[in-house]
Motif scaffolding. Structure first.
Motif, PDB file in Angstrom:
ATOM      1  N   VAL A 161      -3.722 -70.926 -93.288  1.00  0.00           N
ATOM      2  CA  VAL A 161      -2.838 -71.286 -92.142  1.00  0.00           C
ATOM      3  C   VAL A 161      -1.648 -72.121 -92.855  1.00  0.00           C
ATOM      4  N   ASP A 162      -0.563 -71.890 -92.541  1.00  0.00           N
ATOM      5  CA  ASP A 162       0.608 -72.523 -93.277  1.00  0.00           C
ATOM      6  C   ASP A 162       1.089 -73.168 -91.803  1.00  0.00           C
ATOM      7  N   PHE A 163       1.683 -74.566 -92.058  1.00  0.00           N
ATOM      8  CA  PHE A 163       1.976 -75.346 -91.089  1.00  0.00           C
ATOM      9  C   PHE A 163       3.440 -75.936 -91.847  1.00  0.00           C
ATOM     10  N   GLU A 164       4.453 -76.054 -90.710  1.00  0.00           N
ATOM     11  CA  GLU A 164       5.696 -76.583 -91.089  1.00  0.00           C
ATOM     12  C   GLU A 164       6.255 -77.535 -90.050  1.00  0.00           C
ATOM     13  N   ALA A 165       6.761 -78.586 -90.344  1.00  0.00           N
ATOM     14  CA  ALA A 165       7.602 -79.544 -89.673  1.00  0.00           C
ATOM     15  C   ALA A 165       8.858 -79.838 -90.219  1.00  0.00           C
ATOM     16  N   THR A 166      10.046 -79.673 -89.420  1.00  0.00           N
ATOM     17  CA  THR A 166      11.287 -79.950 -89.716  1.00  0.00           C
ATOM     18  C   THR A 166      11.896 -80.972 -88.838  1.00  0.00           C
ATOM     19  N   THR A 167      12.360 -81.931 -89.592  1.00  0.00           N
ATOM     20  CA  THR A 167      13.099 -83.294 -88.858  1.00  0.00           C
ATOM     21  C   THR A 167      14.482 -83.393 -89.222  1.00  0.00           C
ATOM     22  N   ASN A 168      15.333 -83.258 -88.056  1.00  0.00           N
ATOM     23  CA  ASN A 168      16.710 -83.260 -88.129  1.00  0.00           C
ATOM     24  C   ASN A 168      17.136 -84.511 -87.637  1.00  0.00           C
ATOM     25  N   TYR A 169      18.334 -85.102 -88.092  1.00  0.00           N
ATOM     26  CA  TYR A 169      18.957 -86.301 -87.559  1.00  0.00           C
ATOM     27  C   TYR A 169      20.482 -85.907 -87.859  1.00  0.00           C
ATOM     28  N   ARG A 170      21.299 -86.218 -86.964  1.00  0.00           N
ATOM     29  CA  ARG A 170      22.735 -86.231 -86.825  1.00  0.00           C
ATOM     30  C   ARG A 170      23.373 -87.448 -86.300  1.00  0.00           C
ATOM     31  N   SER A 171      24.277 -88.073 -87.223  1.00  0.00           N
ATOM     32  CA  SER A 171      24.699 -89.441 -86.589  1.00  0.00           C
ATOM     33  C   SER A 171      25.743 -89.134 -85.625  1.00  0.00           C
ATOM     34  N   SER A 172      25.947 -90.367 -84.921  1.00  0.00           N
ATOM     35  CA  SER A 172      27.071 -90.136 -84.103  1.00  0.00           C
ATOM     36  C   SER A 172      28.637 -90.055 -84.882  1.00  0.00           C
ATOM     37  N   TYR A 173      29.557 -89.837 -84.336  1.00  0.00           N
ATOM     38  CA  TYR A 173      31.022 -89.660 -84.987  1.00  0.00           C
ATOM     39  C   TYR A 173      32.041 -89.703 -83.933  1.00  0.00           C
ATOM     40  N   GLN A 174      33.133 -89.790 -84.342  1.00  0.00           N
ATOM     41  CA  GLN A 174      34.452 -90.053 -83.624  1.00  0.00           C
ATOM     42  C   GLN A 174      35.258 -88.885 -83.685  1.00  0.00           C
ATOM     43  N   THR A 175      35.837 -88.503 -82.583  1.00  0.00           N
ATOM     44  CA  THR A 175      36.876 -87.430 -82.619  1.00  0.00           C
ATOM     45  C   THR A 175      38.295 -88.317 -81.990  1.00  0.00           C
ATOM     46  N   VAL A 176      39.238 -87.323 -82.065  1.00  0.00           N
ATOM     47  CA  VAL A 176      40.563 -87.807 -81.667  1.00  0.00           C
ATOM     48  C   VAL A 176      40.345 -88.725 -80.338  1.00  0.00           C
ATOM     49  N   GLN A 177      39.665 -88.358 -79.405  1.00  0.00           N
ATOM     50  CA  GLN A 177      39.572 -88.912 -78.002  1.00  0.00           C
ATOM     51  C   GLN A 177      38.204 -89.527 -77.703  1.00  0.00           C
ATOM     52  N   SER A 178      37.106 -88.798 -78.333  1.00  0.00           N
ATOM     53  CA  SER A 178      35.619 -88.996 -77.898  1.00  0.00           C
ATOM     54  C   SER A 178      34.873 -89.406 -78.794  1.00  0.00           C
ATOM     55  N   THR A 179      33.761 -90.092 -78.631  1.00  0.00           N
ATOM     56  CA  THR A 179      32.513 -90.301 -79.385  1.00  0.00           C
ATOM     57  C   THR A 179      31.466 -89.642 -78.966  1.00  0.00           C
ATOM     58  N   ILE A 180      30.899 -88.891 -80.120  1.00  0.00           N
ATOM     59  CA  ILE A 180      29.852 -87.804 -79.928  1.00  0.00           C
ATOM     60  C   ILE A 180      28.505 -88.601 -80.438  1.00  0.00           C
ATOM     61  N   SER A 181      27.638 -88.672 -79.598  1.00  0.00           N
ATOM     62  CA  SER A 181      26.203 -89.561 -80.038  1.00  0.00           C
ATOM     63  C   SER A 181      25.581 -88.986 -80.682  1.00  0.00           C
ATOM     64  N   ASP A 182      24.449 -89.605 -81.433  1.00  0.00           N
ATOM     65  CA  ASP A 182      23.798 -89.090 -82.587  1.00  0.00           C
ATOM     66  C   ASP A 182      22.555 -88.168 -82.034  1.00  0.00           C
ATOM     67  N   GLN A 183      22.024 -87.484 -82.733  1.00  0.00           N
ATOM     68  CA  GLN A 183      20.583 -86.511 -82.107  1.00  0.00           C
ATOM     69  C   GLN A 183      19.471 -86.661 -83.324  1.00  0.00           C
ATOM     70  N   PHE A 184      18.581 -86.606 -82.765  1.00  0.00           N
ATOM     71  CA  PHE A 184      17.254 -86.640 -83.438  1.00  0.00           C
ATOM     72  C   PHE A 184      16.312 -85.695 -82.632  1.00  0.00           C
ATOM     73  N   PHE A 185      15.747 -84.782 -83.646  1.00  0.00           N
ATOM     74  CA  PHE A 185      14.892 -83.616 -83.055  1.00  0.00           C
ATOM     75  C   PHE A 185      14.048 -82.997 -83.999  1.00  0.00           C
ATOM     76  N   MET A 186      13.011 -82.803 -83.596  1.00  0.00           N
ATOM     77  CA  MET A 186      11.900 -82.017 -84.589  1.00  0.00           C
ATOM     78  C   MET A 186      11.467 -80.823 -84.199  1.00  0.00           C
ATOM     79  N   ASP A 187      11.127 -79.766 -85.074  1.00  0.00           N
ATOM     80  CA  ASP A 187      10.619 -78.370 -84.956  1.00  0.00           C
ATOM     81  C   ASP A 187       9.465 -78.376 -85.672  1.00  0.00           C
ATOM     82  N   PHE A 188       8.410 -77.368 -85.250  1.00  0.00           N
ATOM     83  CA  PHE A 188       7.296 -77.061 -85.986  1.00  0.00           C
ATOM     84  C   PHE A 188       6.935 -75.594 -86.039  1.00  0.00           C
ATOM     85  N   GLY A 189       6.061 -75.331 -86.882  1.00  0.00           N
ATOM     86  CA  GLY A 189       6.017 -73.896 -86.988  1.00  0.00           C
ATOM     87  C   GLY A 189       4.354 -73.581 -87.631  1.00  0.00           C
ATOM     88  N   LEU A 190       3.619 -72.727 -87.273  1.00  0.00           N
ATOM     89  CA  LEU A 190       2.459 -72.325 -87.773  1.00  0.00           C
ATOM     90  C   LEU A 190       2.403 -70.771 -88.085  1.00  0.00           C
TER      91      LEU A 190
END
Length: 789
Positions: free
Chosen positions: A694-723
């Motif tokens: 059996v092969d197992f995979e875990a993927t962890t992603n993080y994207r920081s917050s950032y600023q645009t001309v008018q707005s602030t986009i919040s950060d994201q943290f999420f995980m994916d798994f696969g077998l």
């Protein structure tokens, strides 16, 4: 399979003839097993042949347990045992006892020569670095099994896909999406057609952050090329995939390929049903009047989809091949949703109402591709390639909206919309490559691209029992763009050092027309796009690369079309017919280090962009309208790191990180938008080989917050798994994937201005997919499968 069936038919004919001309009957029996595993082999061909001849006199196939039993009346014969991927055995020395031949256990070993043909995509290194691009091999990505092209892209280093499906590269949305190296309606923004490309159809993803002049100049951030699978192994090969998931994600896929000496026939068929639920929250606050519109919505997007790809390669001779392929896909959509609205004065609720939506749409897509390739005898890289591609996408959509007051002031309203959309694209390409020596190569060619669109959009309001057209939101939009490009590149490559120079010239002719108002936007401009790439090998495991290219981002259809989506009529997105292109100059220096178990890649890049396109909010009477505008310049400096460690047989880790610091300068409507900010993203993929294969995979992603001309986009943290578990001697694969396992992938934006504030939140949730795929012919099973998320 066809050859095997034909052989058995011939065998039956000869057996019948032999029955009339021979005497006693001899029974031959035995059992066939695989040498490596001692497991029985089914469907092995057992043939009785004449001595010194392959002419079959009788024949059969082994059963599931590897056993066989065959009768013959021949008196002088041999027994031939064969199976694809294994060595063929010819048995001439046997003993007949009582009209019976018992061969006992027959062991077949793998044919090493044929096994060289069995290339399993899933076993390639997940990311390969080349002179001007990185190649991400899809088969290694377990966590997107059962997903779509968008899911695959979301796991590619440097690429981000938000929950609305918008694709960005190194933080910039100015990226050109190609399919098999060509523009395609399947990758257009308006069509959402990438949903019909499932992971099992994709061979690899090429990320080209600094393209040479050979590539079209579209995409300030670079190019993402989706390479589709096409099997060219001789014989008949294929695979079938079955998937089911939560939320609804059910599909069946079939891939078939038959290769002869002259022809290679290939096809892919898919059908499925899926749902893409969503939740959204919006808060529009007017600071001047102290009023607020608060909305919370839940919706589903149910789709029944069909996809068929048919094609053929005809090898005229060793030097000439013609390929003709066609694709038809269809989506039937049903999109119900309910949004709860509240109107407040201070903290007091003035009124509340529910807005329900019932949208139905039919989206047919057609595409054909004709390609001719000529290889010259003087050099293996001396070739001429011509291709013509045409595609069509249509949308017939109707929506019905009802506002029903639940408390307070009357907000009852009935609206309906109708969309009749049609888009055709044609691309003609000619490329010629001529090596003048082992170290110098010249490439030249041209491309002509035509995009023609018509969008008839109507909004009606029910007034006193009569449907009345809302002229302010109804329009017929015509869009026509033609781009002619010509390029030449020269490459000088020695053993340790290489240099590639190129220049591309593109002429753009763009016309848009609003029939209801008579507004026109005609643009015609010619640009030069130079490129430089160089590489030097410092030592065997360490090299350095550098590159420069100039790029353009032309406003796309949905950036220009003043189409309004009234699903939430307090938050409306429109296009801007007067939008101009943005240009960028991109520089980068990279080092690539390979030390056996450890590989490292560092890239330092600089991207200077003018005429930056960014969406701006216009707020009036608590209604927020966003429209793209050209806002000044953006100078971005970044560092990218890719690392892979696989010293252990049971464990592999891959790290991808990207950091960039940007300076924005611009002015709009007398307001300065000068600011600086940074953003970074990280991705960690860990793969484990567990017991029982059996092969197992875990993927962890993080994207920081950032600023645009008018707005602030919040950060994201999420995980994916696969077998993944291979079964049936590697021809079958069981897989499970869990995307956004902790339901933490929330897209959030905040705009805080002196007179108003806006808050928007979008959420998709967790997706679980189970799948099985089985391969027949020479290959192993697909290690990825299924329908779109």
């Amino acid at each position: 399979m066809q050859k095997r069936t034909l052989m058995l038919l011939v065998t039956l004919v000869f057996s019948a003839l032999q029955a009339f001309g021979q005497g006693s009957t001899v029974t031959i029996k035995g059992k066939v097993i695989e040498e490596e595993t001692d497991l029985p082999l089914s469907f092995v061909t057992i043939a009785v042949v004449g001595i010194g001849s392959d002419v079959p006199l009788a024949g059969t196939l082994t059963a599931d347990d590897g056993s066989f039993n065959i009768e013959t009346t021949a008196s002088d014969f041999a027994i031939k045992i064969s199976f694809i991927g294994f060595e063929t055995k010819l048995i001439e020395d046997f003993t007949v006892e009582g009209n019976e031949i018992d061969l006992g256990i027959v062991v077949l070993g793998a044919d090493s020569q044929e096994l060289e043909d069995v290339v399993v995509v899933g076993e390639k290194s997940s990311t390969e670095f080349r002179l001007d691009k990185r190649v991400f091999n899809v088969g290694q990505d377990l966590s997107t099994a059962g997903g779509s092209a968008l899911d695959v892209l979301s796991n590619v280093p440097s690429v981000n896909v938000n929950i609305e499906g918008q694709i960005s590269l190194r933080g910039s949305a100015g990226v050109q999406i190609l399919i098999n190296g060509k523009p395609s309606v399947m990758a257009s923004d308006g069509g959402n057609a990438l949903g019909t490309l499932t992971a099992d159809m994709i061979e690899s993803i090429e990320v080209i952050t600094n393209p040479s002049a050979k590539y079209e100049a579209e995409g300030t951030a670079g190019i993402i090329n989706i390479v589709l699978k096409k099997d060219e192994r001789k014989g008949t090969n294929g695979s079938i995939s079955l998937n089911t998931g939560i939320p609804d994600n059910h599909s069946v896929g079939l891939s078939l390929n038959h290769r002869t000496e002259k022809f290679n026939l290939f096809s892919q068929l898919g059908v499925g049903y899926r749902n893409m639920p969503n939740e959204n929250t919006s808060i529009n606050r007017n600071k001047v009047t102290d009023t607020t519109i608060y909305s919370v919505g839940n919706g589903d997007k149910y789709e029944t989809f069909y996809n068929v790809i048919l094609g053929a390669d005809y090898h005229i001779n060793d030097n000439n091949v013609i390929t003709l392929s066609g694709n038809y896909s269809l989506e039937d959509e049903d999109q119900p949703s309910v949004t709860n609205f509240s109107s407040l004065y201070g903290e007091t609720v003035i009124s509340s109402w529910d807005r329900t939506e019932d949208t139905e749409a039919t989206n047919p897509k057609y595409q054909f591709d004709l390609q001719y390739k000529r290889d010259f005898d003087d050099h293996e890289d001396h070739d001429l390639l011509f291709s013509a591609l045409g595609s069509s996408f249509a949308k017939d959509q109707s929506s019905y909206f009802t506002n029903q007051t639940t408390a307070g002031a009357d907000e009852d309203l009935e609206q309906r919309t109708a969309t009749d959309f049609g888009e055709t694209q044609y691309t003609f390409k000619l490329d010629y490559t001529k090596p003048f020596s082992d170290v110098f190569t010249l490439e030249t060619g041209s491309q002509y691209f035509i995009n023609d669109v018509g969008n008839d959009y109507m909004v009606e309001n029910l007034e006193n029992g009569t449907w009345m057209v809302d002229a302010s939101q109804t329009n017929v939009f015509d869009y026509n763009q033609k781009v002619l490009g010509v390029y030449a590149t020269g490459a000088y490559e020695k053993e340790k050092w290489g240099l590639k120079l190129g220049l591309r010239v593109e002429d753009t002719d763009l016309k848009t027309y609003l029939q209801n108002t008579g507004e026109e936007n005609n643009q015609n401009y010619t640009d030069l796009f130079p490129s430089i790439h160089t590489s030097y090998e410092l030592r065997e495991n360490l090299s350095i690369q550098g590159g420069y290219s100039r790029r353009i981002f032309r406003p796309r259809l949905w950036d220009l079309n003043p189409f309004s989506n009234i699903q939430n009529n307090y938050n409306i997105r429109t296009g801007n017919p007067d939008l101009q292109p943005e240009y960028s100059d991109s520089y980068e220096v990279a080092t690539i280090y390979n030390a056996g178990d450890l590989s490292l890649n560092f890239t330092l890049y600089q991207r200077n962009t003018t005429g930056v396109v960014e969406r701006i909010s216009f707020y009036e009477d608590n209604v927020n309208i966003t429209r793209p505008e050209n806002i000044g310049t953006n100078n971005s400096t970044g560092l990218e790191l890719n690392a892979k460690y696989d010293a252990l047989d049971w464990f592999t880790a891959t790290v991808d990180m990207n950091y960039n610091y940007f300076v924005r300068n611009g002015e709009f409507d007398g307001t300065s938008f000068d600011f600086s900010n940074d953003q970074w993203s990280g991705r960690l993929v860990t793969k484990f080989k567990l017991p029982a294969g059996v092969d197992f995979e875990a993927t962890t992603n993080y994207r920081s917050s950032y600023q645009t001309v008018q707005s602030t986009i919040s950060d994201q943290f999420f995980m994916d798994f696969g077998l993944r578990k291979k079964i049936i001697r590697g021809r079958g694969v069981l897989n499970m994937s869990v995307r956004d396992a902790f339901a933490s992938r929330i897209q959030e934006s905040i705009i805080d201005q002196p007179e108003y504030s806006l808050y928007n939140e979008g959420f998709r949730g967790r997706f679980i997919t189970l799948g099985f795929s089985f391969s027949f012919g020479k290959g192993e099973a697909m290690t990825y499968s299924g329908g779109r998320r």
